[in-house]
Each structure stands twice: as structure tokens, then as C-alpha cells.
Design a protein around this motif. Sequence first.
Motif, PDB file in Angstrom:
ATOM      1  N   PRO A  69       0.836  -1.208   0.000  1.00  0.00           N
ATOM      2  CA  PRO A  69       0.000   0.000   0.000  1.00  0.00           C
ATOM      3  C   PRO A  69       0.870   1.258   0.000  1.00  0.00           C
ATOM      4  O   PRO A  69       2.002   1.247   0.484  1.00  0.00           O
ATOM      5  CB  PRO A  69      -0.787  -0.116   1.312  1.00  0.00           C
ATOM      6  N   ALA A  72       3.140   2.603   3.175  1.00  0.00           N
ATOM      7  CA  ALA A  72       3.389   1.564   4.181  1.00  0.00           C
ATOM      8  C   ALA A  72       4.789   1.761   4.749  1.00  0.00           C
ATOM      9  O   ALA A  72       5.722   2.130   4.026  1.00  0.00           O
ATOM     10  CB  ALA A  72       3.251   0.182   3.560  1.00  0.00           C
ATOM     11  N   LEU A  80       0.885   0.167   8.583  1.00  0.00           N
ATOM     12  CA  LEU A  80       0.190   1.340   8.081  1.00  0.00           C
ATOM     13  C   LEU A  80       0.264   2.433   9.144  1.00  0.00           C
ATOM     14  O   LEU A  80      -0.112   2.211  10.297  1.00  0.00           O
ATOM     15  CB  LEU A  80      -1.266   1.001   7.758  1.00  0.00           C
ATOM     16  N   ALA A  82      -0.164   6.141  11.227  1.00  0.00           N
ATOM     17  CA  ALA A  82      -1.122   7.182  11.590  1.00  0.00           C
ATOM     18  C   ALA A  82      -0.398   8.166  12.489  1.00  0.00           C
ATOM     19  O   ALA A  82       0.470   7.777  13.272  1.00  0.00           O
ATOM     20  CB  ALA A  82      -2.327   6.587  12.307  1.00  0.00           C
ATOM     21  N   ALA A 149      -6.126  -1.677   3.598  1.00  0.00           N
ATOM     22  CA  ALA A 149      -4.946  -1.287   2.822  1.00  0.00           C
ATOM     23  C   ALA A 149      -5.355  -0.499   1.580  1.00  0.00           C
ATOM     24  O   ALA A 149      -4.656   0.438   1.170  1.00  0.00           O
ATOM     25  CB  ALA A 149      -4.143  -2.524   2.431  1.00  0.00           C
ATOM     26  N   GLN A 152      -5.898   2.902   2.653  1.00  0.00           N
ATOM     27  CA  GLN A 152      -4.605   3.574   2.842  1.00  0.00           C
ATOM     28  C   GLN A 152      -4.166   4.244   1.547  1.00  0.00           C
ATOM     29  O   GLN A 152      -3.629   5.356   1.563  1.00  0.00           O
ATOM     30  CB  GLN A 152      -3.562   2.562   3.312  1.00  0.00           C
ATOM     31  N   ASP A 153      -4.384   3.591   0.420  1.00  0.00           N
ATOM     32  CA  ASP A 153      -4.021   4.173  -0.868  1.00  0.00           C
ATOM     33  C   ASP A 153      -4.731   5.504  -1.095  1.00  0.00           C
ATOM     34  O   ASP A 153      -4.195   6.398  -1.756  1.00  0.00           O
ATOM     35  CB  ASP A 153      -4.391   3.216  -2.008  1.00  0.00           C
ATOM     36  N   PHE A 157      -7.109   5.548   5.609  1.00  0.00           N
ATOM     37  CA  PHE A 157      -6.999   4.349   6.433  1.00  0.00           C
ATOM     38  C   PHE A 157      -7.613   4.532   7.822  1.00  0.00           C
ATOM     39  O   PHE A 157      -8.406   3.701   8.267  1.00  0.00           O
ATOM     40  CB  PHE A 157      -5.538   3.920   6.580  1.00  0.00           C
ATOM     41  N   HIS A 161     -10.602   2.368   9.157  1.00  0.00           N
ATOM     42  CA  HIS A 161     -10.255   1.476  10.269  1.00  0.00           C
ATOM     43  C   HIS A 161     -11.273   1.630  11.394  1.00  0.00           C
ATOM     44  O   HIS A 161     -11.796   0.655  11.941  1.00  0.00           O
ATOM     45  CB  HIS A 161      -8.837   1.836  10.732  1.00  0.00           C
TER      46      HIS A 161
END
Length: 257
Positions: A69, A72, A80, A82, A149, A152-153, A157, A161
Motif C-alpha cells: 500500500p 506503508a 500502516l 497514523a 490497505a 490507505q491508498d 486508512f 479502520h
Amino acid sequence: MSENNPEGKRTARERLQAERERQKSKDKQRRMLVVLAAVVGVLAVVTVVGILIGGLGGDDDDDKPVAYPKGAVGKDRLALPAGKADAPADLTVYEDFRCPACGQFEAGFSKTINELEEAGKLRTEYRLVKLIDGNFGGSGSLNSANAAACAQDAGKFVPYHDVLFANQPQESDDAFADKGRLKELAGKVDGLRGKRFDACVDDGKYDGWVGASDEAFGKSGHNSTPTVLLGGENIYGQGSNLTPASFKQLVEDAGKD
């Protein structure tokens, strides 16, 4: 009389020789047919075995090549992120979207974690696993992790999530195996749902990445989810008595070191 009939002797010998040649030819043809039948049989067995092996491996998500992703992090690129990269305190969270204990952790701590991230005090690395798929069967852990994921792109995310955990099914209910449900939940996150996200979910673009993350978890020395590490130290689990207030204090103390 035969001595007086050399032509008859020669004719008989020729007939005998011709018969022998015909017999040799028949024997040779018979041997060739036997060899050919054996070769055809072997090829048929090889073909069937190949089909069976291909069929067995066709649905194995772990065999997919690993695509990573966007953004990453970690040496293995299996986390991933944050929060701000330069935040003074670092948190690592191993989670499974089907895991009820993970849902409890998120219900109790996600608001505090998000606030600390927004304040620049905490950066978090989420590592997604598929522990419940292994325990109960199904593919909800895998499919939801892949969808996360995909989010995420799109830079979505964290909100996705949080939506997944807010809508978590019962542990034995493999509702997240339904990719339609995962796409439906994406509609709750502004700007996430679209053709690119839907295709990523439907294609299982990051299934191989999820498999690699799950394998790394198995080698990490940890064996349950959630595993929550602050500065590499496990702070959550049986007997920890962690609360949002004490967690916040731990993060702020870590930022002073």
C-alpha cells in the motif's frame, strides 16, 4: 522328390522367410503400441495432477505476489502509519478486524489515540493480521485487512479502520468476508468509495501483503490480538489495568524521554 525339385525348396524357404518378416513386423508394431500407450498414460496422469495442483493453489491468497500500500512503513513495509512521523512517542498495534478483543480496545482507546496523533504527540503503526480466519475459518479478517490497505491508498486508512471496528460483527460471523459489505461501509468515509477502491477490494490487491503481515506476526513472539506496544513495551492485556487516562499519561511521559 525334393532333391529333384530345387525350385520347390526355394519357394518354401522364401515363404517361410516372408512369414518370419511379417511376424517380426507385427511384433515391432505391437511393441510400439505398448510404448505409445504407456506414454499417453503418463502424460494423462501428469495433466490430471497438474490440474489438481493448480486447482488447489488457485484460491490460496498467500500465493499472491506482494503489492505494498502507498505509504506503508517499517523495514518490511508491513505497517500502516497514523499520526505525524516525527511524533515523540511511537505505538505499534497488531489487530484483526474480526477480533472482539481488538474491538473492545478500539472502543475504549481509539478516541484518545486519535487525539494524541492529531496533537503531534503520538505516531502509530498498525499491523494487520488474520488470526480469526485461522481460528474460525472464513476470509473476513483477510478481506477487511485488504480493504483497509485499499483505504490507505486513498489516504483514508484511519477513518475506515474506525468504521470497520464500529461495525464489527460477532466473532463467529464472517460478515467481513462479503466484499460488498466492505464497500458499503466505505461509503461512511467521505471521499473513499469509488471505482478505484472497489476494484482494489474486489481484486484482493493486497491479499499477499496481508499474508506477509500475518506471517511476520507469527514470527514476532506475540500470539494474541490486540498486541499494543508503546516504545516496544507491551502495555495492554491481562492485568495491565490500562485506561485512556493512564495511556495518555504514558504517551506524554514517553514524549519527555
